[in-house]
Design a protein around this motif. Structure first.
Motif, mmCIF file in Angstrom:
data_model
loop_
_atom_site.group_PDB
_atom_site.id
_atom_site.type_symbol
_atom_site.label_atom_id
_atom_site.label_comp_id
_atom_site.label_asym_id
_atom_site.label_seq_id
_atom_site.Cartn_x
_atom_site.Cartn_y
_atom_site.Cartn_z
ATOM 1 N N CYS A 60 1.556 -4.637 -5.117
ATOM 2 C CA CYS A 60 1.023 -3.168 -4.953
ATOM 3 C C CYS A 60 -0.144 -3.034 -5.982
ATOM 4 N N ASN A 61 -0.048 -3.763 -7.219
ATOM 5 C CA ASN A 61 -0.828 -3.321 -8.288
ATOM 6 C C ASN A 61 -1.641 -4.442 -8.771
ATOM 7 N N VAL A 126 -1.797 3.150 -11.708
ATOM 8 C CA VAL A 126 -0.396 2.848 -11.322
ATOM 9 C C VAL A 126 -0.537 2.630 -9.687
ATOM 10 N N GLY A 127 0.448 2.356 -9.206
ATOM 11 C CA GLY A 127 0.589 1.983 -7.844
ATOM 12 C C GLY A 127 2.057 1.930 -7.043
ATOM 13 N N THR A 150 -3.957 6.420 -8.768
ATOM 14 C CA THR A 150 -3.399 5.249 -8.017
ATOM 15 C C THR A 150 -4.083 4.339 -7.470
ATOM 16 N N GLY A 151 -3.455 3.135 -7.150
ATOM 17 C CA GLY A 151 -4.047 1.969 -6.331
ATOM 18 C C GLY A 151 -4.312 2.095 -5.031
ATOM 19 N N SER A 200 -0.422 -0.593 -1.844
ATOM 20 C CA SER A 200 1.140 -0.405 -1.682
ATOM 21 C C SER A 200 1.323 0.044 -0.449
ATOM 22 N N CYS A 201 2.683 0.457 -0.127
ATOM 23 C CA CYS A 201 3.072 0.576 1.335
ATOM 24 C C CYS A 201 2.284 1.591 2.055
ATOM 25 N N ASN A 202 1.829 1.387 3.249
ATOM 26 C CA ASN A 202 1.174 1.876 4.400
ATOM 27 C C ASN A 202 1.769 3.242 4.829
ATOM 28 N N THR A 203 3.086 3.196 4.768
ATOM 29 C CA THR A 203 3.830 4.149 5.311
ATOM 30 C C THR A 203 3.952 5.307 4.078
#
Length: 580
Positions: A60-61, A126-127, A150-151, A200-203
């Motif tokens: 994610c990062n 962060v992410g 955030t990322g 990161s998660c797309n949800t």
């Protein structure tokens, strides 16, 4: 909320290291110059630590090195001195036994990174799920000017014409394989479609939820949460945040000025409106504890009870973070809360403006993604807190991801003593279970797993799935992924490993879940519960050393944020000064 900027110019803490001609000043400054910094970089301008959770073992990062350069550009443009500092990066997808076990360690590392070095302000880069709360916890403990970047979420997944949400479809496809509705080969083919870009998660999983929480708390610039990781506007946001942190240092705008009780109430209501992760509960409780704010599970239930879930994203709805961003993102949601009278409009943010001033003019560009109130996914979308003799200190449930028909349910307990016991039994055709039962998982809380893994959304047994059943009531002291769904009762406190009533539940006991009346009841006489608890023998033992031992001995319950008991409400030692 009124805020009076500090006078400028003034002496900053970094000058304790670099400002002067003493032997110690020359020692600190001279070593820094081996990187080629000109002498005037040490002239008293704000020194900004870019606390970077970049790591190739944290997918994610893994793109945060690119964003860090944009942050640097912004800091330089505003007259600051950027220094990039790597900090502990906890990856949800790789850390064992669970990333949650290391959130507190990461927060400790961040706190001491800030406290012991010549940093006047911080950009928290962060992410992944735990990096956002851990850096916020560390920064809150030190209370120097800080801003979150955030990322961003990854792009939508697509598989054979279907929109694929990270995590959400992993659970869905896995259950389909168990039910015989999807082949293992197709599952492997679908894997390639799930994570097709950086981010990161797309949800509306925990990463996107915590990005939204940072923005709703006022700790990130407005609009930060939803910009996709690979969108050029994500890099622009990073650069603008770099510019802003320099002015925050000059003004001395600190986390304690922003992280008020009103800010946390705004975040709780935002979480309800977006259908956010249950993990936000445990993280916001921990962050609040670091700034001495009295935030409890009762606040979650009180603030979220009457908030409609208006963001139509997986796992509660059908869209993903890309569509949310294109629709206008979190500012639209915050504006809607303000219009409903559910926002503390004057809450201060890192921009120096109030929460309302930032969003009052934004527009919704897709009313099928950000819904009108009368078309909300659920009219009461806040995290539900249930209590009773099975959860004296509380447990949580996410109504927007649950089955309405199961919100009031009485069933026979089928008990799994721990996650290994669950894995041994769940696929056994002889397991005495049907869709009316209540699945109970023990010993997966902060002490028990250890670390409180995301295993609460237990997969259903194949023989139930083959009937076309996709949900059952599940109860545990574990967490679940923000990408998961179902009628899942989580964070049951006290946890089984600490001797909570969950520890003494047996196969065949009847359990009642009554969400409308916020009740979770083990249908046994009080005398029988007391007798079983008196006979209960602890199974978990403290590890012999290392952080695992520290965690086991000092971790608190989920109902208070699962922070280490000696860190709550404690700002630690004074900021370091030169001692050479």
């Amino acid at each position: 909320m009124a805020f009076t900027p500090a006078p400028w110019p003034r002496k900053l803490r970094s000058q304790e290291w670099w400002g002067g001609t003493s032997r110690d000043n020359i020692y600190h400054r001279g070593w820094m110059k081996n990187q080629g910094y000109p002498h005037d970089m040490f002239d008293g301008r704000p020194v900004i630590g870019i606390l970077n959770t970049w790591s190739e073992l944290n997918p994610c990062n893994a793109h945060l090195d690119i964003l860090a350069q944009k942050v640097k550009n912004g800091i330089y443009e505003a007259g600051g001195f950027p220094v990039e500092v790597p900090v502990f990066s906890v990856s949800e997808s790789t850390f064992r036994p669970t990333a949650m076990m290391f959130r507190n360690l990461a927060a400790m590392a961040v706190e001491e990174t800030i406290r012991g070095q010549p940093i006047d302000g911080c950009v928290l880069l962060v992410g992944c799920d735990k990096t956002t709360p851990s850096l916020l916890m560390g920064a809150a403990s030190c209370d120097i000017p800080s801003i979150v970047v955030t990322g961003g979420p990854m792009l939508n997944g697509h598989f054979r014409g279907e929109r694929v949400g990270s995590g959400t479809h992993l659970w869905k496809f896995s259950e389909m394989v168990k039910a015989g509705q999807m082949t293992a080969e197709d599952f492997l083919e679908a894997e390639a479609s799930m994570s097709r870009s950086a981010g990161s998660c797309n949800t509306m999983g925990t990463a996107s939820t915590m990005a939204s929480m940072a923005e709703a708390l006022g700790m990130a610039l407005s609009g930060n949460a939803a910009i996709p990781a690979v969108d050029s506007r994500r890099r622009t946001m990073a650069q603008l945040s770099g510019r802003r942190i320099v002015q925050m240092v000059k003004d001395d705008l600190k986390p304690s000025d922003i992280l008020t009780k009103q800010a946390f109430e705004n975040a709780i209501r935002t979480n309800a409106a977006i259908g956010g992760s249950t993990n936000a509960v445990i993280h916001l409780l921990a962050i609040a504890g670091r700034v001495g704010i009295d935030l409890t599970l009762d606040d979650w239930d009180r603030c979220g009870r009457d908030v409609p879930t208006i963001v139509n994203l997986m796992p509660s709805g059908k869209y993903l973070m890309e569509e949310f961003f294109y629709a206008g993102g979190l500012p639209v949601v915050i504006k809607r809360l303000g219009e409903m009278g559910l926002l503390h409009n004057d809450a201060l943010t890192v921009s120096g403006e109030t929460a309302w001033a930032q969003v009052k003019d934004v527009e919704n560009h897709n009313d099928d993604v950000i819904l009108s109130n009368d078309k909300a996914l659920t009219q009461s979308g806040g995290i539900v807190v249930v209590k009773g003799n099975l959860a004296p200190n509380g447990a949580v449930l996410k109504p927007s991801a649950a089955t309405p028909a199961l919100m009031t349910h009485r069933g026979r307990a089928v008990v799994f003593e721990d996650i290994d016991d669950y894995k041994r039994k769940i696929n056994d055709e002889a397991l005495d279970i049907d869709e009316t039962c209540v699945m109970v998982l023990k010993n997966c809380g902060p002490k028990g797993y250890p670390g409180m893994a995301e295993v609460g959304n237990m997969g259903l047994p194949p023989k139930v799935l083959r009937k076309g059943i996709t949900d059952m009531v599940r109860i545990s002291d574990a967490r679940m992924s923000g990408t998961a769904y179902g009628t899942v009762v989580l964070h049951t406190s006290p946890e089984a490993a600490a001797g909570g009533p969950l520890a003494i539940v047996r196969d065949g006991d009847m359990i009642e879940l009554d969400v409308p009346n916020r009740r979770l009841h083990l249908d046994l006489p009080a005398e029988e519960i007391a007798r079983r608890l008196a006979e209960w023998v602890p199974q978990a033992t403290a590890p012999e050393g290392g952080y695992a031992m520290l965690h086991h001995l000092h971790v608190g319950g989920a109902d208070t944020g699962a922070d280490l008991d000696f860190l709550k409400g404690c700002r630690g030692a004074p900021v370091g000064k030169d001692s050479h």
